[in-house]
Motif scaffolding. Structure first.
Motif, PDB file in Angstrom:
ATOM      1  N   ARG A  11       0.557  -1.349   0.189  1.00  0.00           N
ATOM      2  CA  ARG A  11      -0.362  -0.111  -0.125  1.00  0.00           C
ATOM      3  C   ARG A  11       0.672   1.410  -0.052  1.00  0.00           C
ATOM      4  O   ARG A  11       0.154   2.321   0.193  1.00  0.00           O
ATOM      5  CB  ARG A  11      -0.876   0.454   1.530  1.00  0.00           C
ATOM      6  N   GLY A  12       2.042   0.986   0.052  1.00  0.00           N
ATOM      7  CA  GLY A  12       2.428   2.901   0.152  1.00  0.00           C
ATOM      8  C   GLY A  12       3.100   3.165   1.449  1.00  0.00           C
ATOM      9  O   GLY A  12       3.073   4.529   1.559  1.00  0.00           O
ATOM     10  N   ASN A  13       2.848   1.988   2.487  1.00  0.00           N
ATOM     11  CA  ASN A  13       2.762   3.153   4.024  1.00  0.00           C
ATOM     12  C   ASN A  13       4.335   3.009   4.043  1.00  0.00           C
ATOM     13  O   ASN A  13       4.674   3.922   5.289  1.00  0.00           O
ATOM     14  CB  ASN A  13       2.549   2.266   5.110  1.00  0.00           C
ATOM     15  N   TYR A  14       4.924   1.826   3.470  1.00  0.00           N
ATOM     16  CA  TYR A  14       6.536   2.385   3.522  1.00  0.00           C
ATOM     17  C   TYR A  14       7.974   1.312   2.637  1.00  0.00           C
ATOM     18  O   TYR A  14       6.718   0.656   2.142  1.00  0.00           O
ATOM     19  CB  TYR A  14       7.492   2.186   5.238  1.00  0.00           C
ATOM     20  N   ALA A  15       8.865   2.198   2.847  1.00  0.00           N
ATOM     21  CA  ALA A  15       9.487   1.343   1.583  1.00  0.00           C
ATOM     22  C   ALA A  15       9.859   0.026   1.729  1.00  0.00           C
ATOM     23  O   ALA A  15      10.051  -0.885   2.751  1.00  0.00           O
ATOM     24  CB  ALA A  15      10.923   1.494   1.438  1.00  0.00           C
ATOM     25  N   ASP A  16       9.577  -0.732   0.696  1.00  0.00           N
ATOM     26  CA  ASP A  16      10.288  -2.647   0.230  1.00  0.00           C
ATOM     27  C   ASP A  16      11.600  -2.433   0.349  1.00  0.00           C
ATOM     28  O   ASP A  16      12.565  -1.731  -0.214  1.00  0.00           O
ATOM     29  CB  ASP A  16       9.682  -2.351  -1.114  1.00  0.00           C
ATOM     30  N   PRO A  17      11.730  -3.119   1.607  1.00  0.00           N
ATOM     31  CA  PRO A  17      13.350  -3.097   1.840  1.00  0.00           C
ATOM     32  C   PRO A  17      14.447  -3.819   1.412  1.00  0.00           C
ATOM     33  O   PRO A  17      13.764  -5.280   1.029  1.00  0.00           O
ATOM     34  CB  PRO A  17      13.018  -3.433   3.537  1.00  0.00           C
ATOM     35  N   VAL A  18      15.575  -3.489   0.795  1.00  0.00           N
ATOM     36  CA  VAL A  18      16.717  -4.907   0.010  1.00  0.00           C
ATOM     37  C   VAL A  18      16.264  -5.370   0.993  1.00  0.00           C
ATOM     38  O   VAL A  18      16.772  -5.483   2.424  1.00  0.00           O
ATOM     39  CB  VAL A  18      17.808  -4.240  -0.147  1.00  0.00           C
ATOM     40  N   VAL A  19      16.879  -7.239   0.468  1.00  0.00           N
ATOM     41  CA  VAL A  19      17.732  -8.226   0.840  1.00  0.00           C
ATOM     42  C   VAL A  19      18.797  -8.485   0.619  1.00  0.00           C
ATOM     43  O   VAL A  19      19.272  -8.554  -0.692  1.00  0.00           O
ATOM     44  CB  VAL A  19      16.703  -9.269   1.105  1.00  0.00           C
ATOM     45  N   PHE A  20      19.382  -9.585   1.214  1.00  0.00           N
ATOM     46  CA  PHE A  20      20.818  -8.936   0.771  1.00  0.00           C
ATOM     47  C   PHE A  20      21.294 -11.006   1.318  1.00  0.00           C
ATOM     48  O   PHE A  20      20.309 -11.427   2.261  1.00  0.00           O
ATOM     49  CB  PHE A  20      21.836  -8.134   1.698  1.00  0.00           C
ATOM     50  N   ALA A  21      22.540 -11.079   0.274  1.00  0.00           N
ATOM     51  CA  ALA A  21      23.195 -12.979   0.197  1.00  0.00           C
ATOM     52  C   ALA A  21      23.393 -12.914   2.094  1.00  0.00           C
ATOM     53  O   ALA A  21      23.739 -12.170   2.580  1.00  0.00           O
ATOM     54  CB  ALA A  21      24.352 -13.071  -0.534  1.00  0.00           C
ATOM     55  N   GLY A  22      22.249 -14.195   1.929  1.00  0.00           N
ATOM     56  CA  GLY A  22      22.860 -14.680   3.725  1.00  0.00           C
ATOM     57  C   GLY A  22      21.561 -14.179   4.235  1.00  0.00           C
ATOM     58  O   GLY A  22      21.864 -14.865   6.071  1.00  0.00           O
ATOM     59  N   ASP A  23      21.020 -13.402   3.961  1.00  0.00           N
ATOM     60  CA  ASP A  23      19.749 -13.630   4.744  1.00  0.00           C
ATOM     61  C   ASP A  23      18.807 -14.667   4.784  1.00  0.00           C
ATOM     62  O   ASP A  23      18.632 -15.251   4.186  1.00  0.00           O
ATOM     63  CB  ASP A  23      19.163 -12.202   4.324  1.00  0.00           C
ATOM     64  N   ILE A  24      17.951 -14.633   6.157  1.00  0.00           N
ATOM     65  CA  ILE A  24      16.908 -15.433   5.877  1.00  0.00           C
ATOM     66  C   ILE A  24      15.043 -15.036   5.859  1.00  0.00           C
ATOM     67  O   ILE A  24      15.495 -13.779   7.285  1.00  0.00           O
ATOM     68  CB  ILE A  24      17.435 -16.614   7.062  1.00  0.00           C
ATOM     69  N   VAL A  25      14.597 -15.030   5.578  1.00  0.00           N
ATOM     70  CA  VAL A  25      13.553 -14.750   5.117  1.00  0.00           C
ATOM     71  C   VAL A  25      12.121 -15.555   5.706  1.00  0.00           C
ATOM     72  O   VAL A  25      11.720 -16.685   5.330  1.00  0.00           O
ATOM     73  CB  VAL A  25      12.996 -14.130   3.830  1.00  0.00           C
ATOM     74  N   GLN A  26      11.559 -15.338   6.784  1.00  0.00           N
ATOM     75  CA  GLN A  26      10.344 -16.290   6.675  1.00  0.00           C
ATOM     76  C   GLN A  26       8.862 -15.784   7.001  1.00  0.00           C
ATOM     77  O   GLN A  26       8.468 -14.778   7.470  1.00  0.00           O
ATOM     78  CB  GLN A  26      10.810 -16.637   8.661  1.00  0.00           C
ATOM     79  N   VAL A  27       8.090 -16.070   6.342  1.00  0.00           N
ATOM     80  CA  VAL A  27       6.774 -15.465   6.106  1.00  0.00           C
ATOM     81  C   VAL A  27       5.359 -16.452   7.026  1.00  0.00           C
ATOM     82  O   VAL A  27       5.387 -17.351   6.659  1.00  0.00           O
ATOM     83  CB  VAL A  27       6.336 -15.446   4.461  1.00  0.00           C
TER      84      VAL A  27
END
Length: 235
Positions: A188-204
Motif C-alpha cells: 500500500r506504500g506505507n513504507y519502503a520495500d526493504p532490500v534483502v541481501f545474500a545470507g538473509d533468511i526470510v520467514q513468511v
C-alpha cells in the motif's frame, strides 16, 4: 550462560502519535529495549558486484567470438583466459577484470579491444525463504532484491500466510538482527520495500520468534516510522 543480542526492526506497529494518545505496551518483555535505529543495517562486505571463487563469469570481446566465453573462477580465485593466461578474479569487480583483460590483449593480440565481464552465477550468494510461501528453499542472489521480490521468488505467499508477520533475519555489526514487516503495508506504500541481501533468511507467516516476543502483538499494521528493539537473551 552466554548472552546473545538480537536487534529487532518492528515495522508492523502503531504510529508514535497513536502511542501517545492510547498507550500500549511496547518493549515490556524482559530484556527488551528500544534502540536508536531506523532500518536494518546492511551486512558487512555484502559485495554483490564482487567476484568470488566458484562464480561463473561471461567474458565478451567485441568482434572476437572465439575469445568470448563463460568461465568459472576456480578455488584459488583465478581463471585461465586464452592468449593471456591466468587472471586473478577473487575480490575484484567485473569492471576491474575486464580492464585487465583488455590491457593484456591490447597491441599483442587485439587492437583497442572492448571487453565486458558479466557475473552469471554466484553459488555462494543465496537467500533462504521459509514459512508460508509456495516454494520455500534457498535461492541465488544475482543482484539487488527487495522483500516483495524475494517472496515472489518463493512462489508468493500462500492463502493462509499472515502478511503482517514477515521476518528478515540478518547478521551485521557483530549482532543478529530481525526485521518485522507487513507485506500488505509495503504494497500500500506505507513504507519502503526493504532490500534483502545474500545470507538473509526470510520467514513468511507464523513465526515462533514473533510469538515469543509478545509485545509485538500490540502493534498495528499501519506504522510509517520504524521501531527498533534490542533483545538480550540468556541461554
Amino acid at each position: 550462560m552466554q548472552i546473545f543480542r538480537i536487534a529487532i526492526l518492528a515495522i508492523a506497529g502503531i504510529s508514535l502519535a497513536a502511542c501517545a494518545s492510547s498507550p500500549k505496551p511496547i518493549a515490556t518483555a524482559p530484556g527488551i529495549q528500544l534502540v536508536d535505529l531506523d532500518a536494518l543495517p546492511s551486512p558487512e562486505g555484502d559485495g554483490g558486484a564482487i567476484v568470488r571463487s566458484q562464480d561463473t563469469l561471461r567474458v565478451s570481446v567485441l568482434g572476437f567470438a572465439d575469445l568470448s566465453r563463460e568461465l568459472k573462477v576456480d578455488a584459488t580465485g583465478a581463471f585461465q583466459f586464452p592468449l593471456i593466461g591466468l587472471i586473478q578474479a577473487d575480490g575484484r569487480t567485473p569492471i576491474a577484470i575486464s580492464r585487465e583483460i583488455a590491457q593484456r590483449l591490447d597491441g599483442r593480440f587485439v587492437v583497442n579491444p572492448e571487453v565486458t565481464v558479466d557475473l552469471m552465477e554466484q553459488p555462494g550468494r543465496v537467500i533462504t525463504i521459509g514459512g508460508e510461501v509456495s516454494r520455500p528453499g534457498r535461492y541465488p542472489v544475482t543482484g539487488s532484491m527487495t522483500l516483495l521480490e524475494v517472496v515472489a521468488t518463493g512462489g508468493g505467499a500462500t492463502d493462509t500466510a499472515q502478511l503482517d508477520d514477515v521476518l528478515i533475519f540478518r547478521k551485521a555489526e557483530g549482532e543478529r538482527y530481525i526485521g518485522v514487516y507487513n507485506l500488505g503495508a509495503i504494497q500500500r506504500g506505507n513504507y519502503a520495500d526493504p532490500v534483502v541481501f545474500a545470507g538473509d533468511i526470510v520467514q513468511v507467516g507464523n513465526s515462533p520468534t514473533l510469538k515469543r516476543i509478545q509485545m509485538l502483538t500490540a502493534l498495528s499494521p499501519l506504522l510509517t516510522t520504524p521501531i527498533i528493539l534490542l533483545e538480550r537473551l540468556l541461554r
